[in-house]
Design a protein around this motif. Structure first.
Motif, PDB file in Angstrom:
ATOM      1  N   HIS A 198      57.862 -98.820  16.357  1.00 57.78           N
ATOM      2  CA  HIS A 198      58.677 -97.738  16.891  1.00 57.78           C
ATOM      3  C   HIS A 198      57.982 -96.397  16.736  1.00 57.78           C
ATOM      4  O   HIS A 198      57.143 -96.213  15.858  1.00 57.78           O
ATOM      5  CB  HIS A 198      60.029 -97.686  16.170  1.00 57.78           C
ATOM      6  N   ARG A 199      58.388 -95.466  17.599  1.00 55.89           N
ATOM      7  CA  ARG A 199      57.927 -94.080  17.540  1.00 55.89           C
ATOM      8  C   ARG A 199      58.988 -93.238  16.834  1.00 55.89           C
ATOM      9  O   ARG A 199      60.177 -93.393  17.090  1.00 55.89           O
ATOM     10  CB  ARG A 199      57.733 -93.514  18.948  1.00 55.89           C
ATOM     11  N   TYR A 200      58.517 -92.348  15.971  1.00 61.31           N
ATOM     12  CA  TYR A 200      59.395 -91.408  15.272  1.00 61.31           C
ATOM     13  C   TYR A 200      58.945 -90.016  15.698  1.00 61.31           C
ATOM     14  O   TYR A 200      57.888 -89.538  15.285  1.00 61.31           O
ATOM     15  CB  TYR A 200      59.332 -91.629  13.753  1.00 61.31           C
ATOM     16  N   CYS A 258      64.304 -85.593  14.009  1.00 61.92           N
ATOM     17  CA  CYS A 258      63.480 -86.796  14.045  1.00 61.92           C
ATOM     18  C   CYS A 258      64.298 -87.854  14.757  1.00 61.92           C
ATOM     19  O   CYS A 258      65.427 -88.166  14.352  1.00 61.92           O
ATOM     20  CB  CYS A 258      63.097 -87.268  12.651  1.00 61.92           C
ATOM     21  N   TYR A 259      63.721 -88.407  15.816  1.00 56.47           N
ATOM     22  CA  TYR A 259      64.437 -89.323  16.703  1.00 56.47           C
ATOM     23  C   TYR A 259      63.561 -90.528  17.015  1.00 56.47           C
ATOM     24  O   TYR A 259      62.360 -90.383  17.273  1.00 56.47           O
ATOM     25  CB  TYR A 259      64.788 -88.568  17.988  1.00 56.47           C
ATOM     26  N   ASP A 260      64.151 -91.710  17.008  1.00 53.70           N
ATOM     27  CA  ASP A 260      63.474 -92.958  17.381  1.00 53.70           C
ATOM     28  C   ASP A 260      64.005 -93.409  18.734  1.00 53.70           C
ATOM     29  O   ASP A 260      65.107 -93.954  18.816  1.00 53.70           O
ATOM     30  CB  ASP A 260      63.726 -94.021  16.318  1.00 53.70           C
ATOM     31  N   PRO A 261      63.246 -93.206  19.819  1.00 49.64           N
ATOM     32  CA  PRO A 261      63.720 -93.612  21.141  1.00 49.64           C
ATOM     33  C   PRO A 261      63.647 -95.122  21.372  1.00 49.64           C
ATOM     34  O   PRO A 261      64.200 -95.624  22.345  1.00 49.64           O
ATOM     35  CB  PRO A 261      62.772 -92.879  22.095  1.00 49.64           C
ATOM     36  N   ASP A 262      62.968 -95.837  20.463  1.00 51.06           N
ATOM     37  CA  ASP A 262      62.759 -97.278  20.634  1.00 51.06           C
ATOM     38  C   ASP A 262      63.811 -98.137  19.948  1.00 51.06           C
ATOM     39  O   ASP A 262      63.777 -99.366  20.059  1.00 51.06           O
ATOM     40  CB  ASP A 262      61.372 -97.655  20.097  1.00 51.06           C
ATOM     41  N   ALA A 263      64.735 -97.525  19.230  1.00 51.93           N
ATOM     42  CA  ALA A 263      65.780 -98.287  18.531  1.00 51.93           C
ATOM     43  C   ALA A 263      66.598 -99.090  19.542  1.00 51.93           C
ATOM     44  O   ALA A 263      66.922 -98.585  20.617  1.00 51.93           O
ATOM     45  CB  ALA A 263      66.684 -97.346  17.744  1.00 51.93           C
ATOM     46  N   PRO A 264      66.925-100.325  19.212  1.00 49.83           N
ATOM     47  CA  PRO A 264      67.640-101.193  20.157  1.00 49.83           C
ATOM     48  C   PRO A 264      69.144-100.916  20.196  1.00 49.83           C
ATOM     49  O   PRO A 264      69.966-101.768  19.883  1.00 49.83           O
ATOM     50  CB  PRO A 264      67.338-102.592  19.624  1.00 49.83           C
ATOM     51  N   THR A 265      69.481 -99.678  20.581  1.00 45.73           N
ATOM     52  CA  THR A 265      70.884 -99.271  20.598  1.00 45.73           C
ATOM     53  C   THR A 265      71.365 -98.860  21.982  1.00 45.73           C
ATOM     54  O   THR A 265      72.552 -98.677  22.181  1.00 45.73           O
ATOM     55  CB  THR A 265      71.103 -98.060  19.675  1.00 45.73           C
ATOM     56  N   LEU A 306      55.663 -83.947  17.164  1.00 43.72           N
ATOM     57  CA  LEU A 306      54.677 -84.670  16.384  1.00 43.72           C
ATOM     58  C   LEU A 306      55.228 -86.083  16.252  1.00 43.72           C
ATOM     59  O   LEU A 306      56.367 -86.256  15.797  1.00 43.72           O
ATOM     60  CB  LEU A 306      54.527 -84.004  15.010  1.00 43.72           C
ATOM     61  N   THR A 307      54.474 -87.078  16.689  1.00 42.37           N
ATOM     62  CA  THR A 307      54.972 -88.454  16.707  1.00 42.37           C
ATOM     63  C   THR A 307      54.246 -89.323  15.703  1.00 42.37           C
ATOM     64  O   THR A 307      53.011 -89.353  15.683  1.00 42.37           O
ATOM     65  CB  THR A 307      54.826 -89.059  18.118  1.00 42.37           C
ATOM     66  N   ALA A 308      55.015 -90.025  14.883  1.00 42.92           N
ATOM     67  CA  ALA A 308      54.475 -91.005  13.953  1.00 42.92           C
ATOM     68  C   ALA A 308      54.899 -92.394  14.416  1.00 42.92           C
ATOM     69  O   ALA A 308      55.905 -92.542  15.118  1.00 42.92           O
ATOM     70  CB  ALA A 308      54.993 -90.755  12.536  1.00 42.92           C
ATOM     71  N   MET A 309      54.149 -93.396  14.046  1.00 47.05           N
ATOM     72  CA  MET A 309      54.451 -94.776  14.410  1.00 47.05           C
ATOM     73  C   MET A 309      54.795 -95.552  13.138  1.00 47.05           C
ATOM     74  O   MET A 309      54.342 -95.201  12.045  1.00 47.05           O
ATOM     75  CB  MET A 309      53.224 -95.428  15.071  1.00 47.05           C
ATOM     76  N   TYR A 310      55.602 -96.609  13.297  1.00 46.02           N
ATOM     77  CA  TYR A 310      55.854 -97.492  12.162  1.00 46.02           C
ATOM     78  C   TYR A 310      56.245 -98.870  12.656  1.00 46.02           C
ATOM     79  O   TYR A 310      57.011 -99.008  13.601  1.00 46.02           O
ATOM     80  CB  TYR A 310      56.948 -96.948  11.223  1.00 46.02           C
ATOM     81  N   ARG A 311      55.693 -99.911  12.016  1.00 47.84           N
ATOM     82  CA  ARG A 311      56.025-101.308  12.298  1.00 47.84           C
ATOM     83  C   ARG A 311      56.416-101.948  10.988  1.00 47.84           C
ATOM     84  O   ARG A 311      55.755-101.849  10.010  1.00 47.84           O
ATOM     85  CB  ARG A 311      54.830-102.049  12.878  1.00 47.84           C
TER      86      ARG A 311
END
Length: 158
Positions: free
Chosen positions: A114-116, A50-57, A153-158
Motif C-alpha cells: 500500500h501507499r501512505y 496521511c491517507y492510504d488510497p489502496d485500503a480495501p474499503t 510525500l509517499t511511503a510504501m509498506y507491505r
C-alpha cells in the motif's frame, strides 16, 4: 511547496517505527517527522494528513489528520501524532479510520503493498471548523475550499 522527512524519502518503505502495533503488526506506531517549505503567499494555517488510497474499503483509509497548524510552523517532530512530542499552537488531531484522534501507522492486509500519502495543505484561513471527532472526509471538505497549495510525500509498506 515541498514536503520532506528525516525518517524516509519519497517512494521508500515506511520504517517499522511508523507501522501500526496491532492487527498482526508489531511496529512502534510513532508518527514520522515531517517538514515543509515554500508555502504560498497568504498561507494562514496548515493541515497535515496521511491517507492510504489502496485500503480495501472503497474509500481508502485515513491514518493521520492534524488541522489548524499555525502558519509559522514548518515541521511536526517525530511522535507529534503519538503524544511523544507536542503539536504546535492550537493544532489538533481529528478522528482517523482507526476510530481515534491520533496517528495510526501502516497496516495493510497480508501480502498487499500500500501507499501512505502524507500531504501538507496550505490554507487561506487561520482555522477550519473541525474538532477531534471530525472525520477525514469532513476535514477534506473544509480543506478543499481553502487550499492555496499542497505537497505530498509517499511511503510504501507491505
Amino acid at each position: 511547496m515541498k514536503l520532506f522527512s528525516k525518517d524516509f524519502q519519497d517512494g521508500q518503505t515506511l520504517p517499522d517505527r511508523h507501522v501500526f502495533n496491532d492487527m498482526g503488526y508489531h511496529g512502534d506506531n510513532v508518527s514520522p517527522h515531517l517538514a515543509w517549505d515554500d508555502a504560498p503567499a497568504g498561507t494562514k494555517s496548515f493541515v497535515v494528513t496521511c491517507y492510504d488510497p489502496d485500503a480495501p474499503t472503497g474509500s481508502g483509509w485515513w491514518h493521520w489528520i492534524v488541522a489548524n497548524i499555525p502558519a509559522d510552523t514548518r515541521e511536526l517532530p517525530q511522535g507529534a501524532g503519538s503524544g511523544i512530542a507536542p503539536l504546535p499552537g492550537k493544532a489538533l488531531q481529528t478522528r482517523t479510520d482507526f476510530g481515534n484522534s491520533q496517528y495510526g501507522g501502516a497496516a495493510p492486509p497480508a501480502g498487499e503493498r500500500h501507499r501512505y500519502i502524507f500531504t501538507v495543505h496550505a490554507l487561506d484561513v487561520e482555522q477550519i471548523d473541525v474538532d477531534a471527532q471530525s472525520s477525514g472526509a469532513m476535514v477534506g471538505f473544509n480543506v478543499h475550499f481553502h487550499t492555496l497549495g499542497n505537497a505530498t510525500l509517499t511511503a510504501m509498506y507491505r
